[in-house]
Design an enzyme around this catalytic site. Structure first.
Site, short mmCIF file in Angstrom:
data_model
loop_
_atom_site.label_atom_id
_atom_site.label_comp_id
_atom_site.label_asym_id
_atom_site.label_seq_id
_atom_site.Cartn_x
_atom_site.Cartn_y
_atom_site.Cartn_z
N ASP A 117 -2.62 -9.50 4.33
CA ASP A 117 -1.48 -9.84 3.48
C ASP A 117 -1.12 -8.53 2.81
OD1 ASP A 117 0.05 -10.41 1.11
OD2 ASP A 117 -0.48 -12.50 1.42
N HIS A 118 0.01 -7.95 3.20
CA HIS A 118 0.25 -6.57 2.77
C HIS A 118 0.39 -6.43 1.25
CE1 HIS A 118 4.60 -7.47 2.78
NE2 HIS A 118 4.75 -6.39 2.05
N HIS B 52 2.01 -14.15 -0.05
CA HIS B 52 2.08 -13.15 -1.11
C HIS B 52 1.98 -13.76 -2.51
CE1 HIS B 52 3.18 -10.90 2.32
NE2 HIS B 52 4.46 -11.08 2.28
#
Ligand code: BG6
Length: 525
Positions: free
Chosen positions: A213-214, A276
Site C-alpha cells: 500500500d504505497h 489507503h
C-alpha cells in the site's frame, strides 16, 4: 525495522546528511533479482523502474542487483532496457539520468516474453534467473512483483508454484530468500480478497508475501508512528477524554486519468478507502505496539480495524455519502464529468467521492466520530488527518458569547508535509481578544532533503525482508469486511441522482450535512 535518529538539518546539505549516510550503511540488501510481472504496464513505467533507478543512484541497491521484466509483449532485453531508460528520463525523481549509474544499472536488466499462463515462460524465467545468479552473483534471492491486471494474479502465482519458483532456493553457501510483492487492488470485496489470500497462500508462506500500500511508504505516514510514540506529550491526550473527533481527508483534483475501465468497476470506496484510508486510520488510532517490529505493529493495526463494526444497512444510509462528479472546472479549466470520461459507462453509478462517519468501539475511542472524506476532481490535492480537541472546561475569556475556536492538531500528509497545532492566543492590545494561531513544523524546512518516493522505500524494505510497512492477511480482510458492508448496504438502496457534485467543488452537499448534523464542520482546506 531500522530507525535512525537525526539532528535538525538546518545547516546540512543533502549530500552530508548523516541520516542518508546511516541508511546507506545499514540498509543494503543482499544481492537479488527483482522480477516484474506486468513489466510493460503503467505502474512499472511510472513508478517501479524510476524507484529502482533512484535506489541505484543512492547506492542502496545491492551489488549485482538485476531486474527481469516478464510480460506478453514480444520484446527482448534491448527493447526493455530502452523503455526502462525512457521511464527514468520521464518519471525519475532525480533527472537527468547519470550515465555512470545507468551504465551499471542497465547491465542487470533482462526481459522474458510470455503469456502468464504458459508454463514454458516460467521455465524460461527459471533459466534466466539461474543464469543471472551465475553471472551477477545474486545468490538465488528473488523478489517477485505482481503489477499486472489483478485477474492474472492467480495464474501467475500458480505457475510460479508449479515451476518451483515460489520456494526459497537453496544454495550451498547461503540461505536464499524468495518474496512476492502484490499490488492493489487486493480483491474486489471480502470474499474475493479471502480467495486471493488462499491462492497466494498455497504457493507462498505468509512471511514471503508483501501486500503493498504505497501510502505506508510516504515519509509523513511513517512519521505518524514517530510522532505518537517517540514523544511523551501527545499520547496522554490521544483519546476520547480529550479528542472531540477526527477528520481524515484525501482529496485529488485529478479525474480518472484514462483508467476508466478499472475505475468504473472499483470506485473510490475500493480505490482509496479500503486500502489507503483504512491504513491511515489504523496508524492514527492504534494502541502503542509492544515493540517496533512488523508483527507487533500489524497486530495493533488489525485490532483497531476489528473494533470498527461492519455497518448494517440503516447505518450505511445514515453514515455514508457517495458522490460522482459532473462537468466543472479545475484551476479555471473546464473538465468533463465522470460519465463523459474515456471508456466509462455513460450511465455509470460508480462513486468518485465518499464521505463517512465511523466509530471505533474500544476504550480509547468509544464515542469519538471519525469522519472520512475522499474524492476525485475536488478543488485541490491534499491529504491530512486532524484531531479536534474538546474545548477548555470553562470559558474564562470572551464574554461576547462567541465560542473560542477549538484546538486542532493537523498531520499534513501531502503536499507541504508537516504538522501544525492550532491554539488561541491573545491579540496584543488593551482588550482580551483571542485569535487562533498555529505552531508549524514543515519537513521541507526542518530537514532540507526531498523525501524519497514511497515505492523506493517499500521495494527496499521488501528486499531487506522488513514487512512492517506491508499489510498482513488479517489486516486486509478486516478492512474489506468494513468496506464490503458499505458496498452491500449501497446495493440495497437506489444510488443518489448522479452526478451530484460539480468537478472542482468539495463533493455533494450531503457530505456537509453528514458532519453538520453532529454540530461539526469539515475543516477548510
Ligand atoms: C492510488 C489510486 O492507489 O492512489 C489512485 O489508485 C490515486 O486513484 C492514488 O490517485 C493517490 O496516490 P497519491 O500518492 O498521489 O496520493
Amino acid at each position: 525495522m531500522t530507525l535512525t535518529v537525526n539532528t535538525p538539518a538546518t545547516t546540512q546539505t543533502p549530500a552530508m546528511n548523516p541520516l542518508r549516510k546511516g541508511l546507506r550503511m545499514e540498509r543494503t540488501p543482499q544481492p537479488c533479482v527483482m522480477v516484474i510481472f506486468g513489466a510493460t504496464g503503467d505502474l512499472t513505467h511510472r513508478k517501479l523502474i524510476p524507484a529502482l533507478y533512484n535506489l541505484a543512484l543512492e547506492h542502496l541497491l545491492p551489488e549485482g542487483f538485476s531486474m527481469v521484466g516478464f510480460a506478453r509483449r514480444p520484446w527482448d532485453d534491448k527493447v526493455f532496457q530502452e523503455t526502462a531508460l525512457e521511464s527514468v528520463n520521464k518519471f525519475s525523481r532525480r533527472r537527468p539520468v547519470q550515465p555512470s549509474v545507468w551504465e551499471q544499472f542497465v547491465k542487470g536488466i533482462r526481459y522474458v516474453s510470455s503469456d502468464f499462463n504458459n508454463p514454458e515462460g516460467y521455465k524460461k524465467l527459471a533459466e534466466t534467473l539461474d543464469a543471472i545468479d551465475k553471472e551477477r552473483g545474486t545468490q538465488g534471492n528473488r523478489l517477485f512483483y505482481l503489477s499486472t491486471n489483478p485477474s492474472d494474479y492467480e495464474t501467475i502465482v500458480e505457475n510460479l508454484g508449479q515451476a518451483g519458483l515460489a520456494k526459497p532456493q537453496s544454495s550451498s553457501t547461503t540461505e536464499a530468500w524468495t518474496r512476492i510483492i502484490v499490488e492493489k487492488p487486493f480483491g474486489h470485496d471480502l470474499k474475493t480478497a479471502q480467495e486471493l489470500n488462499d491462492v497466494i497462500g498455497r504457493a507462498f508462506r505468509e512471511n514471503q508475501i508483501y501486500r503493498i500500500d504505497h501510502y505506508l511508504g510516504k515519509e509523513t505516514v511513517q512519521n505518524l508512528l514517530v510522532f505518537r510514540f517517540a514523544n511523551g506529550i501527545f499520547e496522554p491526550i490521544w483519546n476520547r477524554q480529550y479528542v472531540d473527533h477526527i477528520q481524515m481527508v484525501v482529496s485529488e483534483e485529478l479525474g480518472v486519468e484514462g483508467r476508466g475501465p478499472y475505475y468504473d468497476t472499483s470506485g473510490t470506496i475500493r480505490d482509496m478507502v479500503q486500502n489507503h484510508m483504512m491504513q491511515l486510520l489504523s496508524l492514527v488510532c492504534m494502541e502503542p505496539p509492544i515493540n517496533y517490529e512488523a508483527n507487533a505493529i500489524r497486530d495493533e493495526k488489525t485490532k483497531v480495524l476489528r473494533a470498527i463494526k461492519p455497518l448494517d444497512s440503516d447505518e450505511v444510509v445514515e453514515r455514508t455519502v457517495r458522490g460522482q462528479y459532473g462537468p466543472g472546472t479545475i484551476f479555471g479549466k473546464p473538465v468533463p464529468g465522470y460519465r463523459q470520461e474515456e471508456r466509462v459507462d455513460p450511465n455509470s453509478i460508480t462513486d468518485t467521492f465518499v464521505a463517512m462517519k465511523l466509530f471505533i468501539d474500544n476504550w480509547r475511542w468509544a464515542g469519538v466520530p471519525i469522519y472520512l472524506r475522499t474524492g476525485k476532481r475536488l478543488p485541490k490535492r491534499t491529504s491530512e488527518i486532524s484531531l479536534q480537541f474538546k474545548p477548555a472546561p470553562q470559558q474564562l475569556f470572551g464574554s461576547s458569547g462567541v465560542p473560542l475556536e477549538p484546538n486542532v492538531l493537523v498531520l499534513q500528509i501531502q503536499p507541504n508535509e508537516g504538522i501544525s497545532l492550532k491554539f488561541g492566543a491573545k491579540v496584543p492590545g488593551q482588550t482580551m481578544n483571542i485569535r487562533p494561531v498555529t505552531m508549524d513544523f514543515r519537513f521541507g524546512q526542518s530537514f532540507g532533503v526531498a523525501a524519497a518516493d514511497a515505492y523506493e522505500r517499500l521495494i527496499l524494505d521488501a528486499m531487506l525482508g522488513d514487512s512492517t510497512l506491508f499489510a498482513r492477511r488479517d489486516e486486509v480482510e478486516q478492512a474489506w469486511a468494513i468496506v464490503t458492508s458499505i458496498i452491500d448496504g449501497w446495493k440495497l438502496h437506489m444510488p443518489p441522482a448522479f452526478p451530484n457534485y460539480e468537478a472542482g467543488t468539495w463533493g455533494p452537499k450531503e457530505a456537509d450535512e453528514l458532519i453538520e448534523r453532529d454540530g461539526r464542520q469539515w475543516r477548510r482546506l
